[in-house]
Design an enzyme around this catalytic site. Structure first.
Site, PDB file in Angstrom:
ATOM      1  N   LEU A  14      -8.556  59.754 -25.985  1.00  0.00           N
ATOM      2  CA  LEU A  14      -9.039  59.652 -24.603  1.00  0.00           C
ATOM      3  C   LEU A  14      -8.051  58.945 -23.682  1.00  0.00           C
ATOM      4  O   LEU A  14      -8.308  58.771 -22.499  1.00  0.00           O
ATOM      5  CB  LEU A  14     -10.379  58.904 -24.572  1.00  0.00           C
ATOM      6  CG  LEU A  14     -11.570  59.671 -25.136  1.00  0.00           C
ATOM      7  CD1 LEU A  14     -12.808  58.781 -25.185  1.00  0.00           C
ATOM      8  CD2 LEU A  14     -11.867  60.920 -24.307  1.00  0.00           C
ATOM      9  N   GLN A  16      -4.092  58.189 -21.854  1.00  0.00           N
ATOM     10  CA  GLN A  16      -3.281  58.939 -20.883  1.00  0.00           C
ATOM     11  C   GLN A  16      -2.671  60.182 -21.526  1.00  0.00           C
ATOM     12  O   GLN A  16      -2.734  61.283 -20.973  1.00  0.00           O
ATOM     13  CB  GLN A  16      -2.172  58.039 -20.320  1.00  0.00           C
ATOM     14  CG  GLN A  16      -1.373  58.697 -19.207  1.00  0.00           C
ATOM     15  CD  GLN A  16      -0.085  57.956 -18.862  1.00  0.00           C
ATOM     16  OE1 GLN A  16       0.279  56.956 -19.481  1.00  0.00           O
ATOM     17  NE2 GLN A  16       0.616  58.447 -17.846  1.00  0.00           N
ATOM     18  N   ASP A  38     -11.514  58.785 -30.761  1.00  0.00           N
ATOM     19  CA  ASP A  38     -11.126  57.570 -30.032  1.00  0.00           C
ATOM     20  C   ASP A  38     -12.137  56.476 -30.385  1.00  0.00           C
ATOM     21  O   ASP A  38     -13.234  56.763 -30.871  1.00  0.00           O
ATOM     22  CB  ASP A  38     -11.127  57.823 -28.511  1.00  0.00           C
ATOM     23  CG  ASP A  38     -10.279  56.810 -27.750  1.00  0.00           C
ATOM     24  OD1 ASP A  38      -9.172  57.168 -27.300  1.00  0.00           O
ATOM     25  OD2 ASP A  38     -10.702  55.630 -27.616  1.00  0.00           O
ATOM     26  N   TYR A 146       4.494  44.385 -27.909  1.00  0.00           N
ATOM     27  CA  TYR A 146       4.414  45.851 -27.989  1.00  0.00           C
ATOM     28  C   TYR A 146       5.674  46.417 -28.647  1.00  0.00           C
ATOM     29  O   TYR A 146       5.597  47.224 -29.582  1.00  0.00           O
ATOM     30  CB  TYR A 146       4.254  46.403 -26.572  1.00  0.00           C
ATOM     31  CG  TYR A 146       4.243  47.913 -26.466  1.00  0.00           C
ATOM     32  CD1 TYR A 146       3.188  48.659 -26.989  1.00  0.00           C
ATOM     33  CD2 TYR A 146       5.269  48.591 -25.799  1.00  0.00           C
ATOM     34  CE1 TYR A 146       3.165  50.041 -26.851  1.00  0.00           C
ATOM     35  CE2 TYR A 146       5.249  49.969 -25.663  1.00  0.00           C
ATOM     36  CZ  TYR A 146       4.189  50.689 -26.194  1.00  0.00           C
ATOM     37  OH  TYR A 146       4.171  52.054 -26.058  1.00  0.00           O
ATOM     38  N   ILE A 176       5.507  57.568 -19.218  1.00  0.00           N
ATOM     39  CA  ILE A 176       4.985  58.916 -18.982  1.00  0.00           C
ATOM     40  C   ILE A 176       4.258  58.960 -17.633  1.00  0.00           C
ATOM     41  O   ILE A 176       3.388  58.122 -17.349  1.00  0.00           O
ATOM     42  CB  ILE A 176       4.011  59.344 -20.109  1.00  0.00           C
ATOM     43  CG1 ILE A 176       4.675  59.198 -21.490  1.00  0.00           C
ATOM     44  CG2 ILE A 176       3.536  60.773 -19.878  1.00  0.00           C
ATOM     45  CD1 ILE A 176       5.913  60.026 -21.703  1.00  0.00           C
TER      46      ILE A 176
HETATM   47  P1  NAD Z   1      -3.591  54.690 -23.661  1.00  0.00           P
HETATM   48  O1  NAD Z   1      -3.653  53.211 -23.609  1.00  0.00           O
HETATM   49  O2  NAD Z   1      -3.818  55.452 -22.415  1.00  0.00           O
HETATM   50  O3  NAD Z   1      -4.624  55.242 -24.744  1.00  0.00           O
HETATM   51  C1  NAD Z   1      -4.768  54.640 -25.994  1.00  0.00           C
HETATM   52  C2  NAD Z   1      -6.117  55.049 -26.553  1.00  0.00           C
HETATM   53  O4  NAD Z   1      -6.274  54.413 -27.821  1.00  0.00           O
HETATM   54  C3  NAD Z   1      -7.287  54.611 -25.673  1.00  0.00           C
HETATM   55  O5  NAD Z   1      -8.103  55.723 -25.344  1.00  0.00           O
HETATM   56  C4  NAD Z   1      -8.051  53.596 -26.547  1.00  0.00           C
HETATM   57  O6  NAD Z   1      -9.456  53.670 -26.386  1.00  0.00           O
HETATM   58  C5  NAD Z   1      -7.630  54.036 -27.937  1.00  0.00           C
HETATM   59  N1  NAD Z   1      -7.744  52.958 -28.935  1.00  0.00           N
HETATM   60  C6  NAD Z   1      -7.447  51.651 -28.794  1.00  0.00           C
HETATM   61  N2  NAD Z   1      -7.732  50.986 -29.925  1.00  0.00           N
HETATM   62  C7  NAD Z   1      -8.200  51.889 -30.799  1.00  0.00           C
HETATM   63  C8  NAD Z   1      -8.669  51.822 -32.133  1.00  0.00           C
HETATM   64  N3  NAD Z   1      -8.746  50.651 -32.793  1.00  0.00           N
HETATM   65  N4  NAD Z   1      -9.070  52.952 -32.741  1.00  0.00           N
HETATM   66  C9  NAD Z   1      -9.028  54.130 -32.087  1.00  0.00           C
HETATM   67  N5  NAD Z   1      -8.616  54.272 -30.808  1.00  0.00           N
HETATM   68  C10 NAD Z   1      -8.212  53.153 -30.175  1.00  0.00           C
HETATM   69  O7  NAD Z   1      -2.191  55.082 -24.321  1.00  0.00           O
HETATM   70  P2  NAD Z   1      -1.294  56.370 -24.044  1.00  0.00           P
HETATM   71  O8  NAD Z   1      -0.518  56.105 -22.826  1.00  0.00           O
HETATM   72  O9  NAD Z   1      -2.113  57.587 -24.137  1.00  0.00           O
HETATM   73  O10 NAD Z   1      -0.281  56.261 -25.269  1.00  0.00           O
HETATM   74  C11 NAD Z   1      -0.514  56.927 -26.487  1.00  0.00           C
HETATM   75  C12 NAD Z   1       0.561  56.493 -27.459  1.00  0.00           C
HETATM   76  O11 NAD Z   1       1.847  56.821 -26.926  1.00  0.00           O
HETATM   77  C13 NAD Z   1       0.598  54.990 -27.740  1.00  0.00           C
HETATM   78  O12 NAD Z   1       0.906  54.794 -29.100  1.00  0.00           O
HETATM   79  C14 NAD Z   1       1.731  54.490 -26.872  1.00  0.00           C
HETATM   80  O13 NAD Z   1       2.326  53.341 -27.407  1.00  0.00           O
HETATM   81  C15 NAD Z   1       2.665  55.657 -26.887  1.00  0.00           C
HETATM   82  N6  NAD Z   1       3.542  55.693 -25.717  1.00  0.00           N
HETATM   83  C16 NAD Z   1       2.977  55.887 -24.474  1.00  0.00           C
HETATM   84  C17 NAD Z   1       3.807  55.880 -23.361  1.00  0.00           C
HETATM   85  C18 NAD Z   1       3.245  56.086 -21.966  1.00  0.00           C
HETATM   86  O14 NAD Z   1       3.994  55.915 -20.984  1.00  0.00           O
HETATM   87  N7  NAD Z   1       1.970  56.456 -21.810  1.00  0.00           N
HETATM   88  C19 NAD Z   1       5.184  55.679 -23.511  1.00  0.00           C
HETATM   89  C20 NAD Z   1       5.699  55.437 -24.791  1.00  0.00           C
HETATM   90  C21 NAD Z   1       4.854  55.473 -25.894  1.00  0.00           C
HETATM   91  C1  AKB Z   2       4.457  50.914 -21.482  1.00  0.00           C
HETATM   92  O1  AKB Z   2       4.963  50.684 -20.368  1.00  0.00           O
HETATM   93  O2  AKB Z   2       3.987  50.063 -22.232  1.00  0.00           O
HETATM   94  C2  AKB Z   2       4.492  52.334 -21.958  1.00  0.00           C
HETATM   95  C3  AKB Z   2       5.738  52.604 -22.730  1.00  0.00           C
HETATM   96  C4  AKB Z   2       6.962  52.958 -22.024  1.00  0.00           C
HETATM   97  O3  AKB Z   2       5.735  52.497 -23.930  1.00  0.00           O
HETATM   98  N1  AKB Z   2       4.341  53.203 -20.827  1.00  0.00           N
END
Ligand code: NAD
Ligand code: AKB
Length: 324
Positions: A14, A16, A38, A146, A176
């Site tokens: 759920l 991003q 989720d 992180y 992202i």
């Molecule tokens: P987000 O924070 O939008 O979503 C994370 C989801 O994980 C949430 O819906 C939350 O409810 C769920 N969650 C948290 N704890 C949980 C648990 N114990 N069990 C099950 N679900 C749980 O994150 P995102 O932006 O969608 O990122 C997804 C992945 O991509 C992450 O691992 C993040 O580190 C990685 N990432 C994201 C970005 C970015 O810019 N969005 C960049 C680099 C890496």
């Molecule tokens: C954050 O800013 O934590 C994320 C990432 C780049 O991993 N968007």
């Protein structure tokens, strides 16, 4: 693995990325073959309307194992995690969720012969990393909780591949930019918030300094990377921790200038958050993604101009629709 036989579990669906990646994977492999999960309920029906959605806490190996066995899952996209800004506010919890969640997923994958996609991040680098053209293999001394969990996660994926033969694959995502689910508490979130505020208020107050360069990526490219690396021939993958991938890099001031091409009166000012600024200052200005290009044909479609045009057009339609 043949693409026809792919049955996928997504954790943290759920968030991003999962909100859009789930739909892209369902379009590609069939709604019935992509199980979204989720910690939270899918209150808006965003994912449960097109396929199976189940509550699942990645801190429970049993819950992961039950779903994997029930649906005969053979690939796991493990997205559940706490991002950089929220992790800095609750470092102990972030260690627990990010490390034990991944450990549990890898254990279930090992026992049930699943491949695993691990989304690493530009957060795995630190102040001693070369900032310009950051190489695939380089100094990695992150200073945020992180970044520490993402780096340890990369190493754990590598370990499970080398020791147990688990088919682990990962990319180091930049920040992202997307327009479906709002970001979950990261350092790069400004590059999403700015579009909503530009359209709704004509101005934006940014929490990073005007000259802060960071790698960014538009969601369609991020999803393309996640799908293509999982479909790539494993024989060609030299790195089982995670690959640098890049498409655009800019400062807040440069993004504001790009937005002004579409909204001439747009104004930006700055109220710097020292915690997120320190994190951003320790991340690369731009990464070298040549290893991903060579090994599995990575090539992005969007630069800052194409991304900005698309973001504004999609959000403008949505805001106008809501106002009707
Ligand atoms: P987000 O924070 O939008 O979503 C994370 C989801 O994980 C949430 O819906 C939350 O409810 C769920 N969650 C948290 N704890 C949980 C648990 N114990 N069990 C099950 N679900 C749980 O994150 P995102 O932006 O969608 O990122 C997804 C992945 O991509 C992450 O691992 C993040 O580190 C990685 N990432 C994201 C970005 C970015 O810019 N969005 C960049 C680099 C890496
Ligand atoms: C954050 O800013 O934590 C994320 C990432 C780049 O991993 N968007």
């Amino acid at each position: 693995m043949s693409d026809k036989g792919r049955t996928i579990l997504i954790t943290g669906a759920l968030g991003q990325i999962g909100s859009e990646l789930t739909i892209a994977l369902r379009d590609r492999y069939g709604n019935e073959n992509v199980i979204a999960t989720d910690l939270r309920e899918d209150e808006e029906g965003r994912l449960s309307s097109s396929g199976t959605f189940s509550k699942l806490d990645v801190l429970s190996t049993e819950e992961i194992d039950t779903i994997v066995k029930k649906f005969r899952v053979n690939a796991i996209y493990h997205l559940a995690a706490m991002l950089s800004a929220v992790a800095e506010k609750a470092p102990e919890k972030a260690w627990h969720v990010n490390m034990n969640g991944l450990f549990n997923v890898l254990e279930v994958a090992r026992e049930n012969d699943c491949s695993v996609f691990f989304p690493s991040s530009i957060g795995v680098f630190g102040p001693s990393t070369p900032m310009d053209g950051t190489p695939q293999v380089t100094i990695q001394r992150p200073e945020s909780m992180y970044g520490i969990t993402k780096l340890a996660g990369e190493l754990l994926c590598n370990y499970y591949h080398d020791k147990y033969g688990v088919d682990t694959r990962g990319v180091r995502f930049p920040g992202i930019i997307s327009n479906v689910a709002r970001p979950g508490g990261g350092t790069t979130d400004y590059a999403v918030e700015i579009f909503y505020d530009a359209l709704e208020k004509g101005r934006y107050t940014c929490f990073l300094r005007s000259d802060t360069y960071l790698d960014m990526m538009y969601m369609p490219d991020a999803m393309k990377a996640a799908i293509e690396i999982m479909e790539a021939d494993g024989e060609h993958l030299r790195f089982r921790n995670a690959y640098n991938i890049a498409s655009m890099s800019f400062t807040p001031e440069e993004l504001a200038a790009e937005i002004r091409k579409h909204i001439p009166g747009f104004a930006i000012d700055y109220e710097v958050d020292p915690v997120r600024q320190k994190i951003a200052d320790s991340w690369p200005n731009y990464m070298d993604d040549s290893a991903a290009r060579e090994d599995w044909g990575w090539k992005p479609d969007y630069d800052i101009a194409a991304m900005t045009e698309d973001m504004l057009s999609v959000l403008r339609k949505r805001i106008d629709g809501d106002a009707d």
